[in-house]
Design a protein around this motif. Structure first.
Motif, PDB file in Angstrom:
ATOM      1  N   SER A 169       5.580  14.047 -22.104  1.00  0.00           N
ATOM      2  CA  SER A 169       6.026  15.440 -22.133  1.00  0.00           C
ATOM      3  C   SER A 169       5.663  16.109 -23.451  1.00  0.00           C
ATOM      4  N   VAL A 170       5.236  17.350 -23.350  1.00  0.00           N
ATOM      5  CA  VAL A 170       4.923  18.159 -24.533  1.00  0.00           C
ATOM      6  C   VAL A 170       5.767  19.430 -24.448  1.00  0.00           C
ATOM      7  N   LEU A 171       6.488  19.709 -25.514  1.00  0.00           N
ATOM      8  CA  LEU A 171       7.271  20.942 -25.560  1.00  0.00           C
ATOM      9  C   LEU A 171       6.619  21.893 -26.553  1.00  0.00           C
ATOM     10  N   ASP A 220       7.883  14.004 -25.912  1.00  0.00           N
ATOM     11  CA  ASP A 220       7.039  13.028 -26.608  1.00  0.00           C
ATOM     12  C   ASP A 220       6.266  13.690 -27.742  1.00  0.00           C
ATOM     13  N   LEU A 221       5.935  14.960 -27.542  1.00  0.00           N
ATOM     14  CA  LEU A 221       5.214  15.682 -28.589  1.00  0.00           C
ATOM     15  C   LEU A 221       5.714  17.116 -28.634  1.00  0.00           C
ATOM     16  N   ALA A 252       5.616  14.239 -35.032  1.00  0.00           N
ATOM     17  CA  ALA A 252       5.352  14.598 -33.633  1.00  0.00           C
ATOM     18  C   ALA A 252       5.214  16.105 -33.449  1.00  0.00           C
ATOM     19  N   LEU A 253       5.100  16.837 -34.567  1.00  0.00           N
ATOM     20  CA  LEU A 253       5.049  18.312 -34.480  1.00  0.00           C
ATOM     21  C   LEU A 253       3.697  18.829 -34.964  1.00  0.00           C
ATOM     22  N   ARG A 484      -4.953  14.236 -24.546  1.00  0.00           N
ATOM     23  CA  ARG A 484      -5.670  12.971 -24.326  1.00  0.00           C
ATOM     24  C   ARG A 484      -5.109  11.865 -25.213  1.00  0.00           C
ATOM     25  N   LYS A 485      -4.880  12.212 -26.461  1.00  0.00           N
ATOM     26  CA  LYS A 485      -4.375  11.230 -27.408  1.00  0.00           C
ATOM     27  C   LYS A 485      -3.030  10.691 -26.923  1.00  0.00           C
ATOM     28  N   LEU A 486      -2.204  11.628 -26.473  1.00  0.00           N
ATOM     29  CA  LEU A 486      -0.852  11.270 -26.054  1.00  0.00           C
ATOM     30  C   LEU A 486      -0.863  10.423 -24.781  1.00  0.00           C
TER      31      LEU A 486
END
Ligand code: ADP
Length: 489
Positions: A169-171, A220-221, A252-253, A484-486
């Motif tokens: 998940s990316v916020l 997650d990020l 993570a930011l 992609r990295k995540l």
């Protein structure tokens, strides 16, 4: 070399231009999604089907088998149906959650008692839509507080579903000033069961549930919309009470500056402005200025600079500084004002009274008007944006593209997108001031008005700005790289 796999992305958002927009969130959700779709990624956008949707020519089809679905939000069984539309130019599909009980309201946002339910539905239904479609996203891209509970739900209530085993998940934080804070009485509606322990416990004991904070803890990020804002929000001055969490998660930011949607904002192709123009041929800009003055009922002197403001009328945007200096500057200096916006009634009254005092030099349109926004960007000479804080800001980038020199405070995305003019090297694109005070804005406006008198220099400054590249090609690829990295793809 191995061909890179395309990504599967579910993007949940409360706004999407031009369907539903109050600000930059809508522009960014739309432009980023269109970019990702165009780059071949499988992106599914999910948003509410507001009754106020700006439907235009779009057709909305109910999706077979996804009608009359139910999500349980505590004691409420909320019924909704999924509709689909396809954007004509890009072919991007958008999925809309039709739930009259929650989304048939006067505006996108309300201050009603069920506001939390409206966006819990968005979050839960976005996840359940993936389940219904058996769509296993590599990335769940959640935007702002409205979708910020998704990361927690993926890790808890839906963790049993193998579909999400590899989902990350990316916020994305578009504005940390809006957090979705609700009284703890809504706890049951979150349907977390034994997972309540994952909420911020100090908040809970003080009777608060903060949706954005929940996302900051569990995504997650984290990304935000400019590198400077990413740094600023880790400090108390700009962190709006969540800076401690952001400092703890600083690894993570990431800050990624927003791009500009060239299909919407390009003076060479813009259908909404009276005459198109380019960096090489600015004659059309003069015609835009002439017509803008006429449209706003202002004096037609083309040599008098026009300073523009297009904004939501909220304190973030630096209106208290404008209130302090504009009445005086309008008597001391020869310029016109073109203002478009609405919000705080006191600020609306302020611009109304300026207009009444100086009807030939102050134009004010109260409300939201996309066409006029394009017109003002094209016809004005300067754009004033003295924000107290500004996560990214789009109007200063539109201004640069339209040859309208920004006068901005050096903060957030304004600092990242505007370069200070240096007359001796003829470099720079705008005027920046650092301190948020009367002297700062006063200096900046006076400096811009002085520079304007040197017309050959001004022309070069305009061209410096127009030469800048804010395309989503660049910014979109940055998102792809972090996705992609995540996801390890
Ligand atoms: P924010 O998201 O904080 O409102 P941004 O500068 O990031 O600020 O984005 C604002 C967006 O909303 C821009 O696309 C701007 O043109 C548009 N906008 C703001 N107010 C108005 C208005 N009154 N009429 C038309 N467009 C507006």
């Amino acid at each position: 070399m191995a061909r890179k796999k395309k990504l599967k992305i579910c993007l949940a958002t409360a706004e999407f231009a031009p369907l539903a927009k109050t600000g930059g969130l809508a522009d960014v959700s739309a432009a980023l999604s269109v970019y990702l779709h165009g780059a071949g990624h499988d992106i599914r956008v999910v948003m509410p089907f507001y009754s106020t949707l700006n439907r235009g020519e779009l057709k909305f089809e109910p999706v077979d088998n996804f009608q009359n679905l139910t999500v349980t939000l505590g004691p409420w069984d909320v019924e909704y149906s999924i509709y689909r539309t396809v954007l004509p130019r890009s072919g991007l599909p958008i999925y809309l959650l039709r739930c009259p009980a929650l989304y048939d309201r006067d505006g996108l946002y309300t201050s009603g008692k069920d506001e939390h339910l409206r966006f819990l539905l968005l979050s839960r239904a976005a996840i359940e839509m993936c389940q219904h479609m058996q769509f296993s996203p590599d990335i769940f891209h959640c935007h702002d507080w409205h979708a910020a509970t998704i990361p927690l739900y993926l890790k808890t209530n839906y963790a049993w579903d193998k579909l999400f085993a590899d989902t990350r998940s990316v916020l994305t934080i578009h504005n940390i000033g809006y957090q979705g804070k609700f009284p703890a009485e809504i706890l049951a509606d979150m349907t977390l069961g034994p997972n309540v322990g994952h909420l911020h416990q100090d908040d809970l004991s003080s009777g608060i549930i903060n949706f954005l904070k929940t996302g900051l803890l569990h995504a997650d990020l984290l990304t935000t919309v400019s590198p400077t804002y990413a740094r600023e929000i880790q400090g108390a001055e700009y962190g709006m009470g969540v800076d401690d969490i952001l400092r703890a998660r600083s690894d993570a930011l990431i800050g990624i500056l927003n791009g500009v949607d060239d299909a919407e904002w390009d003076p060479q192709t813009d259908q909404l402005i009276p005459r198109k123009f380019s960096m090489q041929n600015l004659s059309g800009k003069k015609i835009c200025k002439r017509d803008l003055l006429k449209e706003l009922g202002l004096d037609g002197n083309l040599n008098r600079p026009v300073i523009a403001v297009i904004s939501r009328f909220v304190s973030q945007k630096g209106f208290d500084l404008m209130e302090k200096v504009l009445p005086r500057l309008l008597t001391q200096r020869d310029f016109s004002l073109a203002v478009l916006g609405s919000g705080d009634p006191q600020l609306e009254a302020f611009f109304d009274s300026l207009r009444r005092q100086l009807p030939s030099r102050v134009g004010f349109y109260r409300g939201f008007n996309n066409k006029l926004a394009h017109w003002i960007e094209a016809g004005a000479d300067m754009f004033l944006m003295p924000s107290r804080y500004e996560p990214c800001g789009l109007n200063q980038m539109y201004s640069l593209k339209y040859g309208t020199v920004p006068i901005v405070r050096e903060t957030g995305g304004l600092a990242d997108s505007v370069q200070q003019i240096n007359p001796s090297t003829r470099s720079g694109t705008g005027v920046l001031f650092r301190d948020y005070d009367e002297a700062g804005i006063d200096w900046a406006i006076n400096t811009a008005l002085d520079l304007y008198k040197d017309r050959p220099l001004w022309q070069e400054i305009i061209q410096n700005g127009m030469a800048m590249d804010f395309s989503w090609q660049q910014q979109g690829e940055q998102y792809v790289n972090i996705f992609r990295k995540l996801s390890g793809k």
